[in-house]
Design an enzyme around this catalytic site. Structure first.
Site, PDB file in Angstrom:
ATOM      1  N   ARG A  59     103.266  64.466 114.284  1.00 42.72           N
ATOM      2  CA  ARG A  59     102.860  65.033 113.078  1.00 42.72           C
ATOM      3  C   ARG A  59     101.353  64.794 112.749  1.00 42.72           C
ATOM      4  O   ARG A  59     100.665  65.694 111.975  1.00 42.72           O
ATOM      5  CB  ARG A  59     103.767  64.505 111.891  1.00 42.72           C
ATOM      6  CG  ARG A  59     105.135  64.886 111.846  1.00 42.72           C
ATOM      7  CD  ARG A  59     106.028  64.504 110.658  1.00 42.72           C
ATOM      8  NE  ARG A  59     105.278  64.987 109.383  1.00 42.72           N
ATOM      9  CZ  ARG A  59     105.862  64.360 108.293  1.00 42.72           C
ATOM     10  NH1 ARG A  59     106.339  63.344 108.271  1.00 42.72           N
ATOM     11  NH2 ARG A  59     104.989  64.659 106.962  1.00 42.72           N
ATOM     12  N   GLN A  89     102.451  64.606  97.449  1.00 45.33           N
ATOM     13  CA  GLN A  89     103.457  63.717  98.213  1.00 45.33           C
ATOM     14  C   GLN A  89     103.152  64.122  99.778  1.00 45.33           C
ATOM     15  O   GLN A  89     103.890  63.323 100.789  1.00 45.33           O
ATOM     16  CB  GLN A  89     104.893  64.699  97.977  1.00 45.33           C
ATOM     17  CG  GLN A  89     105.384  64.596  96.642  1.00 45.33           C
ATOM     18  CD  GLN A  89     106.473  65.117  96.256  1.00 45.33           C
ATOM     19  OE1 GLN A  89     107.660  64.741  96.503  1.00 45.33           O
ATOM     20  NE2 GLN A  89     106.231  66.334  95.932  1.00 45.33           N
ATOM     21  N   ASN A  90     102.196  64.669 100.216  1.00 50.38           N
ATOM     22  CA  ASN A  90     101.728  65.155 101.436  1.00 50.38           C
ATOM     23  C   ASN A  90     101.121  63.877 102.155  1.00 50.38           C
ATOM     24  O   ASN A  90     100.407  63.569 101.656  1.00 50.38           O
ATOM     25  CB  ASN A  90     101.100  66.291 101.624  1.00 50.38           C
ATOM     26  CG  ASN A  90     101.839  67.547 101.160  1.00 50.38           C
ATOM     27  OD1 ASN A  90     103.140  67.436 100.914  1.00 50.38           O
ATOM     28  ND2 ASN A  90     101.231  68.475 100.620  1.00 50.38           N
ATOM     29  N   VAL A  91     101.187  63.621 103.363  1.00 48.74           N
ATOM     30  CA  VAL A  91     100.634  62.738 104.092  1.00 48.74           C
ATOM     31  C   VAL A  91      99.528  63.337 105.046  1.00 48.74           C
ATOM     32  O   VAL A  91      98.758  62.468 105.665  1.00 48.74           O
ATOM     33  CB  VAL A  91     101.647  61.951 105.142  1.00 48.74           C
ATOM     34  CG1 VAL A  91     102.710  61.144 104.191  1.00 48.74           C
ATOM     35  CG2 VAL A  91     102.578  62.890 105.976  1.00 48.74           C
ATOM     36  N   ASP A  92      99.360  64.559 104.854  1.00 44.27           N
ATOM     37  CA  ASP A  92      98.147  65.098 105.571  1.00 44.27           C
ATOM     38  C   ASP A  92      96.895  65.123 104.861  1.00 44.27           C
ATOM     39  O   ASP A  92      96.936  64.499 103.613  1.00 44.27           O
ATOM     40  CB  ASP A  92      98.438  66.789 106.011  1.00 44.27           C
ATOM     41  CG  ASP A  92      98.698  67.675 104.487  1.00 44.27           C
ATOM     42  OD1 ASP A  92      99.769  68.226 104.537  1.00 44.27           O
ATOM     43  OD2 ASP A  92      97.546  67.769 103.875  1.00 44.27           O
ATOM     44  N   HIS A 107     103.048  59.170  98.993  1.00 45.99           N
ATOM     45  CA  HIS A 107     104.005  58.757 100.303  1.00 45.99           C
ATOM     46  C   HIS A 107     103.194  58.300 101.425  1.00 45.99           C
ATOM     47  O   HIS A 107     103.721  58.433 102.631  1.00 45.99           O
ATOM     48  CB  HIS A 107     104.890  60.129 100.540  1.00 45.99           C
ATOM     49  CG  HIS A 107     105.870  60.355  99.477  1.00 45.99           C
ATOM     50  ND1 HIS A 107     106.470  61.495  99.394  1.00 45.99           N
ATOM     51  CD2 HIS A 107     106.165  59.649  98.483  1.00 45.99           C
ATOM     52  CE1 HIS A 107     107.194  61.480  98.314  1.00 45.99           C
ATOM     53  NE2 HIS A 107     107.173  60.322  97.705  1.00 45.99           N
ATOM     54  N   GLY A 173     104.398  73.966  95.549  1.00 47.22           N
ATOM     55  CA  GLY A 173     104.959  73.577  96.970  1.00 47.22           C
ATOM     56  C   GLY A 173     105.859  72.268  96.910  1.00 47.22           C
ATOM     57  O   GLY A 173     105.793  71.540  98.039  1.00 47.22           O
TER      58      GLY A 173
HETATM   59  N1  APR Z   1     103.965  78.344  99.201  1.00 43.36           N
HETATM   60  C1  APR Z   1     104.414  77.531  98.294  1.00 43.36           C
HETATM   61  N2  APR Z   1     105.639  76.830  98.361  1.00 43.36           N
HETATM   62  C2  APR Z   1     106.248  76.762  99.330  1.00 43.36           C
HETATM   63  C3  APR Z   1     105.694  77.627 100.565  1.00 43.36           C
HETATM   64  C4  APR Z   1     104.343  78.181 100.309  1.00 43.36           C
HETATM   65  N3  APR Z   1     103.743  78.964 101.558  1.00 43.36           N
HETATM   66  N4  APR Z   1     106.598  77.561 101.378  1.00 43.36           N
HETATM   67  C5  APR Z   1     107.546  76.733 100.973  1.00 43.36           C
HETATM   68  N5  APR Z   1     107.289  76.522  99.682  1.00 43.36           N
HETATM   69  C6  APR Z   1     108.082  75.751  98.865  1.00 43.36           C
HETATM   70  C7  APR Z   1     109.522  75.726  99.046  1.00 43.36           C
HETATM   71  O1  APR Z   1     110.167  76.802  98.329  1.00 43.36           O
HETATM   72  C8  APR Z   1     110.224  74.301  98.397  1.00 43.36           C
HETATM   73  O2  APR Z   1     110.306  74.320  97.051  1.00 43.36           O
HETATM   74  O3  APR Z   1     107.572  74.547  99.006  1.00 43.36           O
HETATM   75  C9  APR Z   1     108.749  73.338  98.816  1.00 43.36           C
HETATM   76  C10 APR Z   1     109.036  72.462 100.069  1.00 43.36           C
HETATM   77  O4  APR Z   1     110.188  71.462  99.490  1.00 43.36           O
HETATM   78  P1  APR Z   1     110.326  70.474 100.687  1.00 43.36           P
HETATM   79  O5  APR Z   1     110.393  70.684 101.936  1.00 43.36           O
HETATM   80  O6  APR Z   1     111.540  69.474 100.246  1.00 43.36           O
HETATM   81  O7  APR Z   1     109.040  69.447 100.464  1.00 43.36           O
HETATM   82  P2  APR Z   1     108.542  68.463  99.624  1.00 43.36           P
HETATM   83  O8  APR Z   1     109.036  68.910  98.243  1.00 43.36           O
HETATM   84  O9  APR Z   1     106.926  68.128  99.763  1.00 43.36           O
HETATM   85  O10 APR Z   1     109.451  67.058 100.140  1.00 43.36           O
HETATM   86  C11 APR Z   1     109.144  65.869  98.861  1.00 43.36           C
HETATM   87  O11 APR Z   1     110.529  64.574 100.658  1.00 43.36           O
HETATM   88  O12 APR Z   1     111.080  64.274 102.903  1.00 43.36           O
HETATM   89  C12 APR Z   1     110.322  64.005 101.791  1.00 43.36           C
HETATM   90  O13 APR Z   1     108.487  62.388 102.126  1.00 43.36           O
HETATM   91  C13 APR Z   1     108.906  63.661 102.269  1.00 43.36           C
HETATM   92  O14 APR Z   1     107.048  64.079 100.731  1.00 43.36           O
HETATM   93  C14 APR Z   1     108.306  64.538 101.081  1.00 43.36           C
HETATM   94  C15 APR Z   1     109.370  64.600 100.070  1.00 43.36           C
END
Ligand code: APR
Length: 232
Positions: A59, A89-92, A107, A173
């Protein structure tokens, strides 16, 4: 001179999707290919640290090659007109790469490593992999500076305080299903404008008093930033 309005932006993996970084819970997301307990939990670290290191080394390499998209850039531009605090919440490091100044990582961060004994020994490693046998100064195995499931979120209190002061809240997102991060939106003043930018409907949330911009981040965020700047 009226005090600059404070905009708080809470971001998740979706804002980095158009930079080529996988989300977690969308179809094809990271948690389809990996078992959370094996690669993102303290138990997984104890059982097979090498598997965890490989997961984050991959990653980190992907994040290094990723470029900020128009969503990250629009948020960096927004800070020219408002007091903008990003809570991610992103680590990038795509927010930082785009030029955002006030970024709070809930995170952790892929480009940092820490001791596996104490929490306050943190070192910058940039794009370097962490290998088994790489030691912290205290002699313990170096680990990713990432909050794993079951671990505390050190910046939570600070993030809740920031969110409670928001004059405008923007969520971009995130599926809002992982606590305690997801609970941050409950700290906002009810009366303020709230926006969510996400092509899908976040589950389990009554967003009736929110402005839902049902678009991808890279197109929806610049439009919202322009609207906020024009309304100033
Ligand atoms: N633009 C905007 N939103 C988007 C896009 C996009 N191009 N593509 C996907 N999404 C939305 C999805 O509809 C969803 O609601 O982004 C969200 C992604 O949700 P997750 O995959 O659950 O990611 P996240 O909410 O950041 O997860 C939270 O979970 O696994 C842990 O530590 C990890 O920080 C992470 C936390």
């Amino acid at each position: 001179m009226p005090q600059a309005k404070q905009i708080v932006v809470i971001t998740g993996a979706g804002i980095s999707a158009e930079s080529g970084l996988s989300t977690f819970r969308d179809s094809g997301g990271l948690w389809e290919g990996y078992d959370i307990n094996e690669v993102a939990s303290i138990d997984g670290w104890r059982i097979n640290p090498e598997k965890v290191l490989d997961f984050y080394n991959l990653r980190r390499k992907q994040a290094l090659e990723a470029k900020p998209n128009n969503a990250h850039k629009a948020l960096a531009d927004l800070q020219n007109d408002f007091d903008v605090q990003i809570i991610t919440q992103n680590v990038d490091d795509l927010h930082e790469k785009a030029g955002s100044k006030n970024v709070l990582h809930l995170h952790g961060e892929l480009n940092k490593a820490k001791s596996s004994k104490v929490d306050d020994y943190i070192v910058d490693i940039g794009s370097q992999p962490i290998e088994l046998g790489d030691k912290a100064a205290d002699g313990s195995q170096l680990r990713p500076h990432v909050v794993w499931f079951g671990e505390l979120v050190p910046n939570l209190e600070k993030a809740a305080h920031i969110t409670s002061k928001a004059d405008i809240l923007i969520v971009i997102g995130t599926s809002l299903v992982v606590y305690p991060a997801a609970g941050l939106i409950d700290y906002v003043k009810q009366s303020i404008p709230k926006y969510i930018i996400d092509p899908s409907e976040p589950e389990f949330r009554d967003l009736s008093d929110w402005n839902h911009i049902k678009e991808k981040a890279a197109s929806g965020t610049p439009k919202l930033v322009k609207k906020l700047k024009d309304k100033r």
